[in-house]
Design a protein around this motif. Structure first.
Motif, PDB file in Angstrom:
ATOM      1  N   MET A  12       0.766  -1.228   0.168  1.00 45.93           N
ATOM      2  CA  MET A  12      -0.067  -0.063   0.203  1.00 45.93           C
ATOM      3  C   MET A  12       0.772   1.381   0.115  1.00 45.93           C
ATOM      4  O   MET A  12       1.812   1.403   0.828  1.00 45.93           O
ATOM      5  N   ALA A  13       0.450   2.214  -0.873  1.00 46.57           N
ATOM      6  CA  ALA A  13       1.155   3.536  -0.915  1.00 46.57           C
ATOM      7  C   ALA A  13       0.833   4.180   0.411  1.00 46.57           C
ATOM      8  O   ALA A  13       1.617   5.006   0.877  1.00 46.57           O
ATOM      9  N   SER A  14      -0.206   3.772   0.873  1.00 47.37           N
ATOM     10  CA  SER A  14      -0.570   4.740   2.146  1.00 47.37           C
ATOM     11  C   SER A  14       0.135   4.423   3.427  1.00 47.37           C
ATOM     12  O   SER A  14       0.444   4.901   4.437  1.00 47.37           O
ATOM     13  N   ALA A  15       1.071   3.112   3.255  1.00 42.31           N
ATOM     14  CA  ALA A  15       2.000   2.906   4.226  1.00 42.31           C
ATOM     15  C   ALA A  15       3.223   3.751   4.563  1.00 42.31           C
ATOM     16  O   ALA A  15       3.377   4.225   3.420  1.00 42.31           O
ATOM     17  N   TRP A  20       6.587  -0.346   3.392  1.00 41.72           N
ATOM     18  CA  TRP A  20       6.737  -0.752   1.925  1.00 41.72           C
ATOM     19  C   TRP A  20       8.039  -1.170   1.340  1.00 41.72           C
ATOM     20  O   TRP A  20       7.983  -2.103   0.643  1.00 41.72           O
ATOM     21  N   GLN A  21       9.054  -0.614   1.889  1.00 44.80           N
ATOM     22  CA  GLN A  21      10.514  -1.136   1.616  1.00 44.80           C
ATOM     23  C   GLN A  21      10.682  -2.553   2.000  1.00 44.80           C
ATOM     24  O   GLN A  21      11.275  -3.481   1.350  1.00 44.80           O
ATOM     25  N   ALA A  22      10.260  -2.905   3.183  1.00 45.51           N
ATOM     26  CA  ALA A  22      10.565  -4.211   3.674  1.00 45.51           C
ATOM     27  C   ALA A  22       9.442  -5.100   3.131  1.00 45.51           C
ATOM     28  O   ALA A  22      10.003  -6.277   2.897  1.00 45.51           O
ATOM     29  N   GLN A  23       8.437  -4.848   2.603  1.00 45.22           N
ATOM     30  CA  GLN A  23       7.591  -5.729   2.101  1.00 45.22           C
ATOM     31  C   GLN A  23       8.185  -5.945   0.434  1.00 45.22           C
ATOM     32  O   GLN A  23       8.061  -7.071   0.251  1.00 45.22           O
ATOM     33  N   LEU A  24       8.698  -4.787  -0.198  1.00 49.99           N
ATOM     34  CA  LEU A  24       9.607  -5.072  -1.355  1.00 49.99           C
ATOM     35  C   LEU A  24      10.599  -6.159  -1.331  1.00 49.99           C
ATOM     36  O   LEU A  24      10.584  -6.922  -2.190  1.00 49.99           O
ATOM     37  N   VAL A  79       4.825   7.842  -5.559  1.00 48.69           N
ATOM     38  CA  VAL A  79       3.697   7.753  -4.637  1.00 48.69           C
ATOM     39  C   VAL A  79       3.335   9.379  -4.475  1.00 48.69           C
ATOM     40  O   VAL A  79       4.031  10.164  -4.308  1.00 48.69           O
ATOM     41  N   GLN A  80       2.037   9.228  -4.858  1.00 48.21           N
ATOM     42  CA  GLN A  80       1.403  10.788  -4.763  1.00 48.21           C
ATOM     43  C   GLN A  80      -0.237  10.630  -4.165  1.00 48.21           C
ATOM     44  O   GLN A  80      -0.904   9.814  -4.750  1.00 48.21           O
ATOM     45  N   PRO A  94      -3.776   2.183  -5.408  1.00 50.04           N
ATOM     46  CA  PRO A  94      -3.811   2.332  -3.811  1.00 50.04           C
ATOM     47  C   PRO A  94      -2.525   1.127  -3.644  1.00 50.04           C
ATOM     48  O   PRO A  94      -1.879   1.354  -2.741  1.00 50.04           O
ATOM     49  N   ASP A  95      -2.199   0.182  -4.431  1.00 47.10           N
ATOM     50  CA  ASP A  95      -1.358  -0.749  -4.180  1.00 47.10           C
ATOM     51  C   ASP A  95      -0.424  -1.031  -5.217  1.00 47.10           C
ATOM     52  O   ASP A  95      -0.778  -0.719  -6.405  1.00 47.10           O
TER      53      ASP A  95
END
Length: 114
Positions: A12-15, A20-24, A79-80, A94-95
């Motif tokens: 999610m961009a909202s995270a 999101w770096q860890a998820q990537l 991310v905007q 959103p994701d």
């Protein structure tokens, strides 16, 4: 929209960026490498193979590098307003996985070895 077998949970961009770096880092299609190494990895791959990687461009979050028919293409991901978007494309997601699914990419296994 396209389906992606075994679709992973969304990034999610909202995270916050650390999340999101860890998820990537858990995704097979993310590679912590520069442009030159990415091009070496993608060069022998078939059309549609892609990697998402970090970028040094100010303001951009990531870079999508993909195998085109006769070259390796690169597009910045931003991310905007808590949405992911690809440069020069108005649609927002959103994701990150939904953004990738919207593109003509090979959504199956990459076949790119470390």
């Amino acid at each position: 929209p396209a389906t992606w077998p075994g679709r992973p949970p969304p990034i999610m961009a909202s995270a916050d960026e650390a999340t999101w770096q860890a998820q990537l880092n858990e995704r097979e299609w993310f590679k912590n490498c520069g442009r030159a190494e990415c091009e070496e990895l993608l060069q022998p791959q078939p059309f549609g193979t892609f990697l998402v990687r970090p970028t040094s461009r100010t303001g951009a979050a990531l870079c999508l590098s993909h195998r085109d028919e006769d070259h390796i293409g690169h597009a910045l991901i931003f991310v905007q307003e808590q949405q992911w978007m690809l440069e020069s494309v108005e649609e927002k997601f959103p994701d990150l996985v939904s953004l990738l699914l919207s593109l003509p990419l090979d959504h199956g296994p990459l076949g790119v070895e470390d």
